[in-house]
Scaffold this motif. Structure first.
Motif, PDB file in Angstrom:
ATOM      1  N   PHE A  40       0.837  -1.207   0.000  1.00 46.25           N
ATOM      2  CA  PHE A  40       0.000   0.000   0.000  1.00 46.25           C
ATOM      3  C   PHE A  40       0.872   1.258   0.000  1.00 46.25           C
ATOM      4  N   ALA A  41       1.935   1.260   0.800  1.00 52.65           N
ATOM      5  CA  ALA A  41       2.836   2.422   0.820  1.00 52.65           C
ATOM      6  C   ALA A  41       3.505   2.617  -0.532  1.00 52.65           C
ATOM      7  N   LEU A  42       3.879   1.509  -1.168  1.00 52.41           N
ATOM      8  CA  LEU A  42       4.496   1.607  -2.492  1.00 52.41           C
ATOM      9  C   LEU A  42       3.520   2.176  -3.519  1.00 52.41           C
ATOM     10  N   ILE A  43       2.261   1.742  -3.441  1.00 53.32           N
ATOM     11  CA  ILE A  43       1.247   2.250  -4.370  1.00 53.32           C
ATOM     12  C   ILE A  43       1.035   3.749  -4.159  1.00 53.32           C
ATOM     13  N   MET A  44       0.988   4.177  -2.897  1.00 59.06           N
ATOM     14  CA  MET A  44       0.835   5.603  -2.616  1.00 59.06           C
ATOM     15  C   MET A  44       2.020   6.400  -3.156  1.00 59.06           C
ATOM     16  N   PHE A  45       3.216   5.858  -3.001  1.00 60.18           N
ATOM     17  CA  PHE A  45       4.394   6.552  -3.509  1.00 60.18           C
ATOM     18  C   PHE A  45       4.349   6.661  -5.032  1.00 60.18           C
ATOM     19  N   LEU A  46       4.028   5.559  -5.697  1.00 57.94           N
ATOM     20  CA  LEU A  46       3.970   5.585  -7.167  1.00 57.94           C
ATOM     21  C   LEU A  46       2.874   6.510  -7.664  1.00 57.94           C
ATOM     22  N   LEU A  47       1.748   6.543  -6.929  1.00 50.41           N
ATOM     23  CA  LEU A  47       0.656   7.420  -7.333  1.00 50.41           C
ATOM     24  C   LEU A  47       1.066   8.888  -7.253  1.00 50.41           C
ATOM     25  N   GLY A  48       1.653   9.271  -6.114  1.00 58.88           N
ATOM     26  CA  GLY A  48       2.106  10.657  -5.975  1.00 58.88           C
ATOM     27  C   GLY A  48       3.197  11.007  -6.968  1.00 58.88           C
ATOM     28  N   PHE A  49       4.120  10.079  -7.189  1.00 61.00           N
ATOM     29  CA  PHE A  49       5.191  10.319  -8.164  1.00 61.00           C
ATOM     30  C   PHE A  49       4.616  10.479  -9.568  1.00 61.00           C
ATOM     31  N   ALA A  50       3.668   9.610  -9.950  1.00 58.34           N
ATOM     32  CA  ALA A  50       3.108   9.655 -11.299  1.00 58.34           C
ATOM     33  C   ALA A  50       2.327  10.932 -11.541  1.00 58.34           C
ATOM     34  N   VAL A  51       1.561  11.389 -10.545  1.00 60.44           N
ATOM     35  CA  VAL A  51       0.761  12.605 -10.719  1.00 60.44           C
ATOM     36  C   VAL A  51       1.663  13.810 -10.973  1.00 60.44           C
ATOM     37  N   VAL A  52       2.655  13.996 -10.150  1.00 63.01           N
ATOM     38  CA  VAL A  52       3.540  15.152 -10.305  1.00 63.01           C
ATOM     39  C   VAL A  52       4.392  15.024 -11.558  1.00 63.01           C
ATOM     40  N   PHE A  53       4.876  13.799 -11.814  1.00 68.20           N
ATOM     41  CA  PHE A  53       5.736  13.610 -12.996  1.00 68.20           C
ATOM     42  C   PHE A  53       4.964  13.873 -14.291  1.00 68.20           C
ATOM     43  N   CYS A  54       3.724  13.362 -14.362  1.00 61.87           N
ATOM     44  CA  CYS A  54       2.926  13.584 -15.577  1.00 61.87           C
ATOM     45  C   CYS A  54       2.529  15.053 -15.721  1.00 61.87           C
ATOM     46  N   ALA A  55       2.273  15.725 -14.612  1.00 62.67           N
ATOM     47  CA  ALA A  55       1.888  17.138 -14.677  1.00 62.67           C
ATOM     48  C   ALA A  55       3.034  18.013 -15.150  1.00 62.67           C
ATOM     49  N   THR A  56       4.252  17.620 -14.859  1.00 62.48           N
ATOM     50  CA  THR A  56       5.432  18.419 -15.237  1.00 62.48           C
ATOM     51  C   THR A  56       6.205  17.795 -16.384  1.00 62.48           C
ATOM     52  N   LEU A  57       5.582  16.856 -17.086  1.00 65.70           N
ATOM     53  CA  LEU A  57       6.299  16.137 -18.151  1.00 65.70           C
ATOM     54  C   LEU A  57       6.804  17.060 -19.270  1.00 65.70           C
ATOM     55  N   PRO A  58       6.035  18.082 -19.745  1.00 66.46           N
ATOM     56  CA  PRO A  58       6.577  18.946 -20.813  1.00 66.46           C
ATOM     57  C   PRO A  58       7.836  19.697 -20.379  1.00 66.46           C
ATOM     58  N   TRP A  59       7.977  19.951 -19.061  1.00 68.68           N
ATOM     59  CA  TRP A  59       9.147  20.683 -18.568  1.00 68.68           C
ATOM     60  C   TRP A  59      10.036  19.741 -17.746  1.00 68.68           C
ATOM     61  N   LEU A  60      10.277  18.559 -18.278  1.00 72.60           N
ATOM     62  CA  LEU A  60      11.044  17.532 -17.566  1.00 72.60           C
ATOM     63  C   LEU A  60      12.452  18.036 -17.257  1.00 72.60           C
ATOM     64  N   SER A  61      12.795  17.936 -15.973  1.00 73.67           N
ATOM     65  CA  SER A  61      14.135  18.332 -15.520  1.00 73.67           C
ATOM     66  C   SER A  61      14.428  17.624 -14.207  1.00 73.67           C
ATOM     67  N   LEU A  62      15.611  17.851 -13.704  1.00 72.26           N
ATOM     68  CA  LEU A  62      15.977  17.246 -12.417  1.00 72.26           C
ATOM     69  C   LEU A  62      15.081  17.748 -11.304  1.00 72.26           C
TER      70      LEU A  62
END
Length: 310
Positions: A40-62
């Motif tokens: 469950f903790a892993l799913i929560m981490f992946l969910l939060g990571f995916a939301v932010v990563f997809c939202a900022t995908l056009p401006w992908l950076s470190l």
């Protein structure tokens, strides 16, 4: 002589180590798993990571990757689950706030945190009292097991620093105190009574920690090897004394019966004649022997004299 004593000491040490090894050997683990909690903790981490990563995908950076990892971490630490048998003590700004679980619960990041996860199932803990002195100053090694459970998670969290260790140390101290009040000969005979006394003492002490002691059971009592031979000889001497006492009592009873019989024979000569006839019958009834008896015994077969007839 010195070599023999050293050899006996080494044997005693090795046997004591072997006994402790066997006593401490645990069964194969059959515990429930916490894989679901970590998943469950892993799913929560992946969910939060995916939301932010997809939202900022056009401006992908470190920076966006770091932000996605931070979002996943915050989401995994904020939304949690506890198994059915577990409760969690949650502190807010260092102070006790609530008991969460079982099931889904939320922790405010940077403000709240889970201080301790408390298992509410029945726990079994093995402990021992090595070289504990009895009332007659005999050192013995005693292994026991205690069954206990936490019924108040708040007290277990706030009243004692490490409640499993506190239970074990209290049990060991109580066991030593109980052994020191009885002699070695009574230790095995009063095992059940000692179990009940230990349960009462530990129950009263652990109650303030939110812990209930269900039962205490002594598993093994080991006497030093140098005393086992002495105890065996003592038991053998005791049994021999009892056998001799019983034999003496039997001989006394038989002698009293002989005295009573002699008095009867002296008061009634006919009883003596009947006894003589019975002895003669017992000696010749199988038909294989010849009865040799004095002439006075033949007078016993004179039925007329026996019943007062000439």
């Amino acid at each position: 002589m010195k070599f023999s004593l050293r050899k006996d000491r080494d044997n005693a040490t090795s046997q004591a180590d072997a006994r402790r090894t066997v006593a401490s050997t645990e069964l194969e683990p059959n515990e429930t798993t916490r894989v679901g909690v970590f998943l469950f903790a892993l799913i929560m981490f992946l969910l939060g990571f995916a939301v932010v990563f997809c939202a900022t995908l056009p401006w992908l950076s470190l920076a966006t990757v770091v932000a996605a990892v931070a979002a996943g971490f915050l989401l995994a630490t904020a939304f949690r689950v506890a198994p059915q048998w577990e409760k969690v003590a949650v502190l807010r700004m260092g102070k006790f706030h609530r008991i969460a679980g079982p099931g889904f619960y939320v922790v405010a990041p940077f403000v709240e945190y889970a201080a301790i996860h408390i298992d509410h199932r029945t726990m079994t803990s093995a402990f021992s009292a090595e070289a504990a002195l009895t009332a007659d100053l005999v050192p013995v090694d005693v292994d026991a097991i205690i069954f206990w459970l936490v019924w108040d998670a708040k007290k277990a969290c706030l009243e004692v620093a490490n409640y499993p260790k506190a239970v074990l140390w209290s049990a060991q101290t109580a066991l030593r105190d109980a052994i020191g009040q009885i002699n070695l000969a009574d230790l095995s005979l009063r095992r059940k009574q000692i179990d009940r006394e230990l349960q009462q003492v530990l129950g009263d002490k652990c109650e303030q920690w939110g812990i209930t002691v269900m039962s205490v059971e002594i598993r093994d009592i080991a006497v030093p090897l140098e005393l086992q031979d002495a105890l065996s000889k003592e038991a053998q001497a005791e049994r021999e004394r009892n056998a001799r006492v019983i034999l003496a009592e039997v001989e006394k009873d038989i002698s009293e019966m002989f005295v009573e019989a002699a008095q009867i024979y002296d008061q009634n000569p006919k009883a003596m004649q009947l006894r003589a006839m019975n002895l003669a019958y017992e000696g010749t009834r199988d038909g294989k022997g010849v009865l040799l008896a004095p002439s006075s015994l033949a007078d016993s077969f004179d039925v007329g004299k026996l019943f007062g007839k000439e």
